[in-house]
Write an enzyme that holds these catalytic residues in place. Structure first.
Site, PDB file in Angstrom:
ATOM      1  N   ASP A 196      45.114  38.464  44.728  1.00  0.00           N
ATOM      2  CA  ASP A 196      45.347  39.856  44.603  1.00  0.00           C
ATOM      3  C   ASP A 196      46.744  40.327  45.076  1.00  0.00           C
ATOM      4  O   ASP A 196      47.393  39.783  45.962  1.00  0.00           O
ATOM      5  CB  ASP A 196      44.285  40.794  44.845  1.00  0.00           C
ATOM      6  CG  ASP A 196      43.995  40.853  46.409  1.00  0.00           C
ATOM      7  OD1 ASP A 196      44.911  40.518  47.060  1.00  0.00           O
ATOM      8  OD2 ASP A 196      43.041  41.383  46.824  1.00  0.00           O
ATOM      9  N   GLU A 239      43.231  45.232  41.250  1.00  0.00           N
ATOM     10  CA  GLU A 239      44.735  44.350  41.236  1.00  0.00           C
ATOM     11  C   GLU A 239      44.315  42.963  41.405  1.00  0.00           C
ATOM     12  O   GLU A 239      45.170  42.089  41.914  1.00  0.00           O
ATOM     13  CB  GLU A 239      45.054  45.059  42.323  1.00  0.00           C
ATOM     14  CG  GLU A 239      44.705  44.548  43.949  1.00  0.00           C
ATOM     15  CD  GLU A 239      43.590  45.688  44.231  1.00  0.00           C
ATOM     16  OE1 GLU A 239      43.499  45.658  45.640  1.00  0.00           O
ATOM     17  OE2 GLU A 239      43.147  46.268  43.379  1.00  0.00           O
TER      18      GLU A 239
END
Length: 326
Positions: A196, A239
């Site tokens: 991420d 994300e």
């Protein structure tokens, strides 16, 4: 009386021939030597070949696109068995390659055709001729192709994350479960990479959510460019991303992960609110025999990702080597 009957029969023959010329299907008749004996108006109009230019010729001599071996076999079976034979556009797109003139299906490269081969009995009961009826089924074929393309597009959309264009979580997790079962059966090893964006909340807070979305899109492009066609990549959520590397042990997965990490760190991402750069942290877990489920596999990769975050970010950690991050 006999004269009246004769005139009546002649009129019936005339009407029959007029009908055969006028019907909106192709009609050919070939004899036992495969020579054309009848060529109706449909055939003339779509082939741009007048009857006198094709009659008494073998069909493959007049139209080289026809396979002689295939056509002989088809006609011979009808003459021998005295039963009809058929061919559809799905088996063979066309018997004779005619242009497609239909306005609705103008994109078709040629006329799709179904064909019926019928034994024709003479007055003495012998079968020495075969009638071939040609049907224009271009509309059906094109509609079927359009439907197939639409279904394929819907299927792709159903498994695609709209923001990044990568596989969505439902699809890649389904593939992960399949790969988990395959690895258990075969003893092969694959690796799962979770990663991420570091400090992504800060990106959204400073540059705005549209800029954050652009960051995710750019990362997805890098991922698509770096992985192999056999690998399954997707968005995990927010994300966070996932890459399932097929038949890849953890040490080789680390090579790809580092390549991804470096490529993302080197990006200069232009957004409406400014230019920025980001880094990612990555966790790798190789499939292991003691894993109970694909969720367990995800959990171990997530632990490695957490360790990468805890030890400084912008780095890769392998689950088995937690504590020895690079």
């Amino acid at each position: 009386m006999g004269m009246l009957e004769g005139k009546s029969e002649l009129r019936e023959v005339h009407w029959l021939m007029d009908m055969l010329q006028s019907i909106d299907v192709g009609l050919m008749v070939v004899d036992s030597q495969y020579r054309l004996a009848i060529w109706n108006s449909f055939m003339q109009n779509h082939s741009n070949r007048r009857p006198k230019s094709v009659l008494n010729q073998r069909l493959w001599d007049a139209f080289p696109e026809i396979s002689e071996e295939w056509f002989r076999r088809k006609v011979d079976s009808v003459l021998l068995l005295r039963t009809p034979a058929f061919t559809t556009w799905e088996q063979r797109p066309y018997l004779l390659r005619f242009p497609s003139y239909r306005p609705v299906t103008g994109t078709a490269p040629y006329m799709y055709q179904n064909a019926t081969f019928m034994p024709l009995r003479s007055a003495d009961g012998e079968v020495n001729h075969v009638g071939i009826i040609l049907y224009d089924v271009t509309d059906v074929a094109v509609n079927r192709a359009d439907l197939k393309a639409a279904n394929a597009k819907l299927e792709a959309l159903s498994r695609t994350d709209r923001l990044t264009g990568l596989n969505n979580r439902g699809y890649w997790e389904q593939r992960l479960e399949e790969e988990f079962r395959r690895n258990r059966r075969s003893g092969e090893v694959s690796s799962l990479v979770l990663f991420d964006v570091d400090h992504f909340k800060r990106v959204n807070d400073i540059y705005g959510h549209p800029s954050g979305d652009e960051v995710l899109r750019q990362i997805a492009r890098v991922v698509s460019a770096q992985v192999r066609s056999t690998d399954i990549c997707g968005r995990y959520g927010g994300e966070e991303f996932a890459a399932l590397l097929i038949d890849t042990p953890a040490d080789k997965a680390r090579v790809l992960a580092e390549r991804l990490r470096q490529a993302i760190a080197a990006m200069s991402i232009t957004t409406e609110t400014g230019t920025l750069s980001v880094t990612v942290s990555l966790g790798i877990s190789q499939h292991a025999a003691d894993m109970q489920s694909h969720e367990h596999w995800i959990s171990t990769a997530d632990q490695a990702l957490y360790q990468a975050k805890q030890t400084g970010r912008n780095r890769t950690v392998i689950y088995e080597n937690i504590g020895a991050a690079s």
